[in-house]
Design a protein around this motif. Structure first.
Motif, short mmCIF file in Angstrom:
data_model
loop_
_atom_site.label_atom_id
_atom_site.label_comp_id
_atom_site.label_asym_id
_atom_site.label_seq_id
_atom_site.Cartn_x
_atom_site.Cartn_y
_atom_site.Cartn_z
N LEU A 163 1.24 -1.07 0.15
CA LEU A 163 -0.15 -0.29 -0.36
C LEU A 163 0.98 1.33 0.33
N LEU A 176 -7.61 -3.81 -5.02
CA LEU A 176 -6.78 -4.35 -3.53
C LEU A 176 -7.47 -6.02 -3.79
N ILE A 191 -4.47 0.70 6.93
CA ILE A 191 -5.15 0.44 5.27
C ILE A 191 -6.64 0.49 5.31
N LEU A 195 -7.18 4.09 2.72
CA LEU A 195 -8.12 3.95 1.63
C LEU A 195 -9.11 4.68 1.19
#
Length: 255
Positions: A163, A176, A191, A195
């Motif tokens: 990432l 992803l 994460i 995002l």
């Protein structure tokens, strides 16, 4: 990016693998707007990973066409405007490379290298580029792992490294494939926060996930897929027992 341009436009796309009796994907039609967090939902073998490989240019469609932000897949990939984080099992974690060097590969498309430079590229980074590497590793809370071999990291940490690579690449589209599978809670929170921020900043996030119920919380759009596109729409309208049974062939009790 052009305002209101489609991030992904796929027309009548089909794909299969050698020796297979039937295509893994057929007649895929998609029009996905920019700047959305999009969930890709379907059973194992539905073609989710294959769709990602088509979008990133790792596989060519047998039929149909794909455009990304108005460009061909090849042009978009050459500009490094798309980043792909595959499932963990698809990567060679024994390759002898350090975390910082994985991040550096996200900068390859942003510089013009001579043949000699390419042989020495790991040692030819400017001070501000090295600083940027530290910054993205800070964002994924892995700055202390910068000089560690990638294979020494946990599953969640590995996902965070890739990432970070996408962040330094400044990709417009992030794909992803099951990024939360097998990760610890800290990694999941980091994460998902990054995002969500990326989508808020105008990036297009397309994520395959088995956590179907959570889709309602993070996704702007949901795609139901099983060999072809079943439906695209608001997660609240699609994540229902009726639609999930349509896609999976059975009801899922945890919805």
């Amino acid at each position: 990016m052009t305002i209101n341009q489609l991030a992904v436009e796929a027309k009548a796309v089909s794909a299969s693998y050698s020796g297979a009796k039937e295509p893994i994907l057929y007649d895929v039609n998609l029009e996905l707007p920019q700047g959305n967090f999009i969930a890709l939902i379907g059973p194992n073998g539905a073609g989710k990973s294959t769709l990602f490989k088509l979008l990133v240019g790792l596989k060519k469609p047998e039929q149909g066409s794909i455009r990304l932000n108005g460009d061909t897949v090849k042009a978009h990939r050459k500009k490094q405007k798309i980043s792909y984080i595959p499932q963990e099992g698809e990567l060679d974690w024994d390759f002898p490379i350090l975390v910082k060097d994985v991040i550096k590969t996200g900068l390859f498309g942003k510089r013009n290298y001579s043949l000699f430079d390419k042989l020495l590229r790991f040692n030819l980074y400017k001070k501000e580029e090295l600083q940027k590497i530290d910054e993205v590793l800070e964002l994924v809370d892995l700055k202390n792992k910068k000089n560690s071999p990638i294979k020494s990291l946990s599953g969640g940490q590995k996902k965070r490294v890739f990432l970070a690579r996408a962040l330094i690449q400044n990709a417009e589209i992030l794909l992803l494939d099951e990024p939360l599978t097998g990760v610890d809670q800290q990694s999941e929170e980091i994460i998902m926060d990054l995002l969500k921020k990326g989508a808020a900043d105008g990036k297009t996030i397309l994520m395959a996930s088995h956590d179907i119920a959570a889709t309602r919380e993070y996704a702007d759009l949901a795609i139901l897929i099983n060999k072809t596109i079943i439906k695209v729409g608001d997660p609240d309208e699609l994540i229902t027992k009726e639609w999930i049974k349509e896609v999976f062939g059975k009801s899922l009790h945890y919805l």
